[in-house]
Motif scaffolding. Structure first.
Motif, PDB file in Angstrom:
ATOM      1  N   TRP A 116       0.805  -1.231   0.000  1.00 33.03           N
ATOM      2  CA  TRP A 116       0.000   0.000   0.000  1.00 33.03           C
ATOM      3  C   TRP A 116       0.834   1.275   0.000  1.00 33.03           C
ATOM      4  CZ3 TRP A 116      -0.401  -3.488   4.136  1.00 33.03           C
ATOM      5  CH2 TRP A 116       0.003  -3.051   5.399  1.00 33.03           C
ATOM      6  N   TYR A 117       2.052   1.236   0.579  1.00 32.24           N
ATOM      7  CA  TYR A 117       2.893   2.431   0.456  1.00 32.24           C
ATOM      8  C   TYR A 117       3.270   2.688  -1.012  1.00 32.24           C
ATOM      9  CZ  TYR A 117       6.742   5.690   0.721  1.00 32.24           C
ATOM     10  OH  TYR A 117       7.541   6.775   0.498  1.00 32.24           O
ATOM     11  N   LEU A 160      -6.366   8.620   0.934  1.00 33.65           N
ATOM     12  CA  LEU A 160      -5.582   8.100   2.060  1.00 33.65           C
ATOM     13  C   LEU A 160      -6.496   7.411   3.069  1.00 33.65           C
ATOM     14  CD1 LEU A 160      -3.165  11.115   2.479  1.00 33.65           C
ATOM     15  CD2 LEU A 160      -2.429   8.747   2.244  1.00 33.65           C
ATOM     16  N   VAL A 161      -7.581   8.085   3.426  1.00 34.84           N
ATOM     17  CA  VAL A 161      -8.480   7.535   4.447  1.00 34.84           C
ATOM     18  C   VAL A 161      -9.324   6.400   3.856  1.00 34.84           C
ATOM     19  CG1 VAL A 161     -10.416   8.084   5.968  1.00 34.84           C
ATOM     20  CG2 VAL A 161      -8.545   9.709   5.713  1.00 34.84           C
ATOM     21  N   GLY A 162      -9.821   6.586   2.641  1.00 32.79           N
ATOM     22  CA  GLY A 162     -10.763   5.623   2.065  1.00 32.79           C
ATOM     23  C   GLY A 162     -10.113   4.373   1.504  1.00 32.79           C
ATOM     24  N   VAL A 163      -8.921   4.492   0.955  1.00 33.50           N
ATOM     25  CA  VAL A 163      -8.305   3.332   0.297  1.00 33.50           C
ATOM     26  C   VAL A 163      -7.101   2.801   1.091  1.00 33.50           C
ATOM     27  CG1 VAL A 163      -7.213   2.509  -1.828  1.00 33.50           C
ATOM     28  CG2 VAL A 163      -9.035   4.209  -1.945  1.00 33.50           C
ATOM     29  N   VAL A 212       4.243   9.658   2.768  1.00 34.23           N
ATOM     30  CA  VAL A 212       5.037   9.015   3.821  1.00 34.23           C
ATOM     31  C   VAL A 212       4.291   9.042   5.159  1.00 34.23           C
ATOM     32  CG1 VAL A 212       7.217   9.036   5.082  1.00 34.23           C
ATOM     33  CG2 VAL A 212       7.171   9.630   2.652  1.00 34.23           C
ATOM     34  N   HIS A 213       3.951  10.243   5.625  1.00 36.23           N
ATOM     35  CA  HIS A 213       3.497  10.372   7.014  1.00 36.23           C
ATOM     36  C   HIS A 213       2.043   9.953   7.214  1.00 36.23           C
ATOM     37  CE1 HIS A 213       7.291  12.001   8.276  1.00 36.23           C
ATOM     38  NE2 HIS A 213       7.299  12.690   7.145  1.00 36.23           N
ATOM     39  N   ALA A 214       1.148  10.403   6.345  1.00 32.22           N
ATOM     40  CA  ALA A 214      -0.243   9.991   6.521  1.00 32.22           C
ATOM     41  C   ALA A 214      -0.405   8.493   6.261  1.00 32.22           C
ATOM     42  CB  ALA A 214      -1.159  10.810   5.597  1.00 32.22           C
ATOM     43  N   VAL A 215       0.333   7.970   5.273  1.00 29.91           N
ATOM     44  CA  VAL A 215       0.279   6.508   5.043  1.00 29.91           C
ATOM     45  C   VAL A 215       0.755   5.776   6.304  1.00 29.91           C
ATOM     46  CG1 VAL A 215       1.336   4.603   3.773  1.00 29.91           C
ATOM     47  CG2 VAL A 215       0.468   6.579   2.534  1.00 29.91           C
TER      48      VAL A 215
END
Lengths: 64, 557
Positions: free
Chosen positions: B248-249, B497-500, B284-287
């Protein structure tokens, strides 16, 4: 509940993408994207509530 | 008296000069006043040959002033018999530009790699002494686990279709992006070149790109270890980290940086310059932060964190000196993270690296201001660990917009991040009741999303990286400077980011929970994970542990 939470999270993203396809107006897209983002956050809330329903600190004999 | 009289007029003179100076800057210069352009004179091979080079004898005398070392004689000639030609000079200039960019990208990548040490110190310091070895080992091994998976497939998925990076010589061998045609648009989904860095991707420029992108990925992977510390099974951590690095990253990295669909929102949907994320507040950070949230929800809180009524208990870390030293190391490493993300220092607007570095410093400083003020006003004391988290929050927030905003914007968004992280830590702990020993979800998740959005607010339209960004001509401009559409693009990135990405992280970690279990036994957790999981204590001299009894007593201090 966990499954519903996950579905709502993904639904929020689909709403935001749907806004891109349904209108060219930036302000409308902004509003729809906010709705989608809020929906996804609501999904996370639902998912977390499902986890907390069986949280370790609620179990019999748990700490304190 | 004369002196006194003149000093009385001095302030007025200064003010007058200042006003005139300011006005001169505001008055537009008429085209007639501009100096006439000088016609460019082409250089010929004869001109090149006429350039004198110091002799061997001259150089043998030494060069204490540094005035003759590095001269026309140092230019590599293709044919020594023909001597120095125009072709030689032009080739050397081109190679020098790429060499400068290679060295810049590599050195900044080394700085980012050193951030692993900062994360290890921060996370270990914020955990209890009985888990020191385990927490440190997770931070240590995530480097190897993550790198391996990224080398095998992560890099190919992320950057396998990013050909056209002119700063690094073009990277033309990374030329295949898998795209889906839907609704009359091409949606780039993932790259397909570069698995194992083999075949045509065995290339000097690709290697530089790999090193730089790999250390970024490792930063995301190590965020999760902090949120899940003190109860995460080491085997589960190993598998989860490799999945993040391989799946996912890289996917989100491709969509933002590898030519994927988010970066094309500008060309496909006229949303500004498409989704922009200069150095990775989102990628990077939110993931990392959202993966940390998913993992922490699945693992559950530490034993003793919450009472039966749901009220939280404080579980202080064991070494605040480690925490603050780690924060300093991270702040130092961030000078690689943000300025390095130009992928070059020469040409194509890359001299903006100075501005990016200053923005980074400022946002970190104002982030710690915001946090210390919040804690001081709310609790009456300036909290050390939250001051450190405030610094990191400001740095996380400036990561995406660092290349597009001015210093005022950087200072404001950093300050907001500092206060936001304190609020978010309280919300996650008290309302969501998700246990996050180090505040990683708030620092990286919440402030990562804020960083992505703040780019859409504060980008001032002055950057010029080769005249375009994501294939759209002109400078990236945010809502406060007139472009609503750019803010929408950033919001779509947050939704993704939030949904997937959160969903992918949750599903994979839920699979790990089903197959091998994520959490250690209650006995191991109470004893501390050092002995049961790692076989050795972090601090054997001052920790009394009764193996098998499920209890440890810390006697240090």
């Amino acid at each position: 509940m966990r499954g519903i939470g996950l579905l709502v999270i993904v639904l929020g993203w689909l709403v935001a993408i749907g806004g891109l396809l349904s209108t060219d107006e930036p302000l409308m897209r902004l509003v729809i994207a906010f709705v989608g983002f809020s929906t996804s956050l609501g999904g996370i809330w639902t998912l977390n509530a499902a986890h907390n329903a069986a949280a370790i600190w609620k179990e019999k004999g748990a700490w304190r | 008296m004369t002196h006194l009289r003149s000093s009385r007029w001095l302030p007025l003179t200064v003010v007058t000069v200042a006003i005139l100076g300011a006005l001169s800057g505001l008055v537009p210069v008429r085209a007639d006043d501009q100096p006439a352009p000088v016609a460019a004179v082409p250089i010929t091979s004869a001109d090149i040959k006429a350039v004198p080079a110091p002799s061997t004898d001259d150089l043998a005398k030494g060069d204490p002033g540094g005035t003759v070392t590095g001269n026309a004689g140092d230019i590599v000639t293709a044919d020594p018999k023909a001597g120095l030609t125009l072709n030689d000079v032009v080739s050397q200039v081109g190679q020098n530009r790429i060499a400068i960019n290679f060295v810049w990208t590599l050195v900044t990548g080394y700085l980012v790699m050193f951030m692993q040490a900062g994360f290890a110190l921060v996370e270990t310091g914020l955990c209890r002494a009985k888990n020191a070895n385990h927490t440190m080992m997770m931070n240590f091994m995530v480097y190897g686990f993550g790198m391996f998976a990224y080398w095998v497939m992560g890099f190919a998925i992320q950057q396998g279709g990013c050909a056209g990076v002119t700063n690094l010589g073009g990277l033309q061998s990374l030329n295949n992006e898998f795209k889906l045609s839907l609704f009359g648009k091409d949606w780039g989904l993932f790259g397909t070149q570069g698995f194992f860095l083999s075949g045509q991707t065995y290339d000097v420029g690709v290697m530089v790109m790999f090193l730089f992108q790999m250390v970024f990925m490792d930063t995301a992977a190590t965020i999760v270890t902090g949120a899940a510390a003190e109860r995460w099974k080491f085997a589960a951590f190993a598998i989860s980290s490799m999945c993040l690095a391989a799946l996912w990253y890289p996917l989100y990295g491709n969509w933002a940086w590898g030519g994927g669909w988010l970066s094309q929102l500008g060309t496909n949907f006229k949303l500004g310059h498409g989704y922009c994320d200069f150095a990775g507040s989102g990628v990077v950070h939110a993931v990392g932060g959202l993966s940390a949230l998913a993992t922490s929800m699945i693992i559950g809180p530490r034993i003793g964190k919450y009472n039966k009524d749901g009220s939280p208990n404080a579980m202080p870390g064991h070494d605040i000196t480690m925490v603050l030293l780690g924060c300093f190391i991270l702040a130092f490493g961030w000078f690689g993270f943000n300025p390095g993300s130009t992928l070059g220092a020469s040409g194509a607007g890359n001299l903006r690296i100075g501005s990016i570095a200053v923005n980074t410093m400022l946002a970190g400083a104002t982030g710690s201001f915001g946090a210390i003020l919040y804690m001081w006003m709310r609790y009456g004391k300036p909290d050390a660990s939250m001051s450190g988290n405030g610094l990191l929050a400001g740095l996380v927030a400036i990561t995406a917009p660092s290349g597009f905003v001015n210093t005022v914007g950087a200072a404001i968004l950093g300050f907001v991040a500092g206060a936001l992280v304190c609020f978010s830590v309280e919300f996650v702990e008290r309302v969501l009741k998700v246990d996050d020993p180090v505040g990683a979800i708030s620092v990286h998740g919440t402030c990562g999303l804020w960083g992505v959005l703040s780019l859409g607010l504060f980008a001032d339209g002055t950057s010029n990286y080769g005249g375009s960004w994501n294939g759209i001509d002109g400078s990236v401009t945010g809502l406060f400077y007139g472009d609503v559409a750019q803010f929408v693009a950033q919001l779509i990135g947050c939704c993704t980011l939030v949904g997937v990405i959160f969903t992918m992280a949750y599903v994979v970690n839920w699979g790990i929970e089903i197959f091998i279990g994520q959490r250690v036994t209650a006995e191991a957790e109470l004893e501390g994970l050092d002995l049961p999981e790692m076989g050795a204590l972090g601090y054997p001299e001052f920790q009394l542990v009764m193996p098998g009894t499920g209890r440890s007593v810390e006697t240090g201090g």
